[in-house]
Scaffold this motif. Structure first.
Motif, mmCIF file in Angstrom:
data_model
loop_
_atom_site.group_PDB
_atom_site.id
_atom_site.type_symbol
_atom_site.label_atom_id
_atom_site.label_comp_id
_atom_site.label_asym_id
_atom_site.label_seq_id
_atom_site.Cartn_x
_atom_site.Cartn_y
_atom_site.Cartn_z
ATOM 1 N N PHE A 7 -1.340 1.267 -2.497
ATOM 2 C CA PHE A 7 -1.152 2.657 -2.876
ATOM 3 C C PHE A 7 0.331 3.003 -2.944
ATOM 4 O O PHE A 7 0.779 3.696 -3.852
ATOM 5 C CB PHE A 7 -1.883 3.589 -1.907
ATOM 6 C CG PHE A 7 -1.773 5.031 -2.276
ATOM 7 C CD1 PHE A 7 -2.469 5.526 -3.370
ATOM 8 C CD2 PHE A 7 -0.971 5.888 -1.558
ATOM 9 C CE1 PHE A 7 -2.368 6.858 -3.730
ATOM 10 C CE2 PHE A 7 -0.853 7.214 -1.912
ATOM 11 C CZ PHE A 7 -1.555 7.699 -3.000
ATOM 12 N N PHE A 8 1.086 2.514 -2.013
ATOM 13 C CA PHE A 8 2.525 2.761 -2.006
ATOM 14 C C PHE A 8 3.192 2.122 -3.230
ATOM 15 O O PHE A 8 4.060 2.733 -3.865
ATOM 16 C CB PHE A 8 3.147 2.230 -0.715
ATOM 17 C CG PHE A 8 4.612 2.468 -0.610
ATOM 18 C CD1 PHE A 8 5.112 3.747 -0.413
ATOM 19 C CD2 PHE A 8 5.505 1.424 -0.742
ATOM 20 C CE1 PHE A 8 6.470 3.971 -0.342
ATOM 21 C CE2 PHE A 8 6.859 1.639 -0.670
ATOM 22 C CZ PHE A 8 7.348 2.917 -0.467
ATOM 23 N N ILE A 9 2.792 0.927 -3.582
ATOM 24 C CA ILE A 9 3.353 0.248 -4.752
ATOM 25 C C ILE A 9 2.995 1.016 -6.027
ATOM 26 O O ILE A 9 3.845 1.216 -6.904
ATOM 27 C CB ILE A 9 2.855 -1.210 -4.805
ATOM 28 C CG1 ILE A 9 3.451 -2.000 -3.655
ATOM 29 C CG2 ILE A 9 3.183 -1.844 -6.142
ATOM 30 C CD1 ILE A 9 2.870 -3.372 -3.490
ATOM 31 N N MET A 10 1.759 1.452 -6.128
ATOM 32 C CA MET A 10 1.351 2.224 -7.297
ATOM 33 C C MET A 10 2.107 3.547 -7.371
ATOM 34 O O MET A 10 2.564 3.951 -8.448
ATOM 35 C CB MET A 10 -0.151 2.487 -7.266
ATOM 36 C CG MET A 10 -0.648 3.194 -8.505
ATOM 37 S SD MET A 10 -2.273 3.905 -8.321
ATOM 38 C CE MET A 10 -1.939 5.269 -7.230
ATOM 39 N N LEU A 11 2.259 4.203 -6.259
ATOM 40 C CA LEU A 11 2.959 5.478 -6.229
ATOM 41 C C LEU A 11 4.422 5.322 -6.621
ATOM 42 O O LEU A 11 4.939 6.096 -7.438
ATOM 43 C CB LEU A 11 2.829 6.087 -4.832
ATOM 44 C CG LEU A 11 3.318 7.506 -4.655
ATOM 45 C CD1 LEU A 11 2.429 8.442 -5.439
ATOM 46 C CD2 LEU A 11 3.307 7.857 -3.184
ATOM 47 N N ILE A 12 5.083 4.331 -6.104
ATOM 48 C CA ILE A 12 6.486 4.093 -6.434
ATOM 49 C C ILE A 12 6.640 3.710 -7.903
ATOM 50 O O ILE A 12 7.574 4.156 -8.579
ATOM 51 C CB ILE A 12 7.077 3.002 -5.508
ATOM 52 C CG1 ILE A 12 7.154 3.518 -4.085
ATOM 53 C CG2 ILE A 12 8.435 2.544 -5.989
ATOM 54 C CD1 ILE A 12 8.029 4.723 -3.904
ATOM 55 N N SER A 13 5.716 2.924 -8.413
ATOM 56 C CA SER A 13 5.827 2.535 -9.818
ATOM 57 C C SER A 13 5.611 3.739 -10.742
ATOM 58 O O SER A 13 6.303 3.879 -11.759
ATOM 59 C CB SER A 13 4.855 1.407 -10.135
ATOM 60 O OG SER A 13 3.539 1.833 -9.964
#
Length: 55
Positions: A10-16
């Motif tokens: 979720f963090f990776i998706m949010l940052i991307s």
């Protein structure tokens, strides 16, 4: 099941998505399109019917 753990993904998706929305998208939208739509009235071409040889 590790794929159900949203902690790292979720963090990776949010940052991307933040990167896309804040950095990449404004740069892409700042380009000027060289082909602007024209407001000219387009004329319909006059066509003649095809004469079929067997009719």
């Amino acid at each position: 099941m590790p794929q159900l753990n949203p902690n790292p993904w979720f963090f990776i998706m949010l940052i991307s998505w933040i990167t896309y929305s804040m950095i990449i998208q404004p740069k892409l939208l700042s380009f000027i399109s060289p082909n602007h739509p024209s407001n000219l009235i387009q004329e319909n071409p006059t066509t003649t019917p095809w004469t079929w040889p067997w009719t």
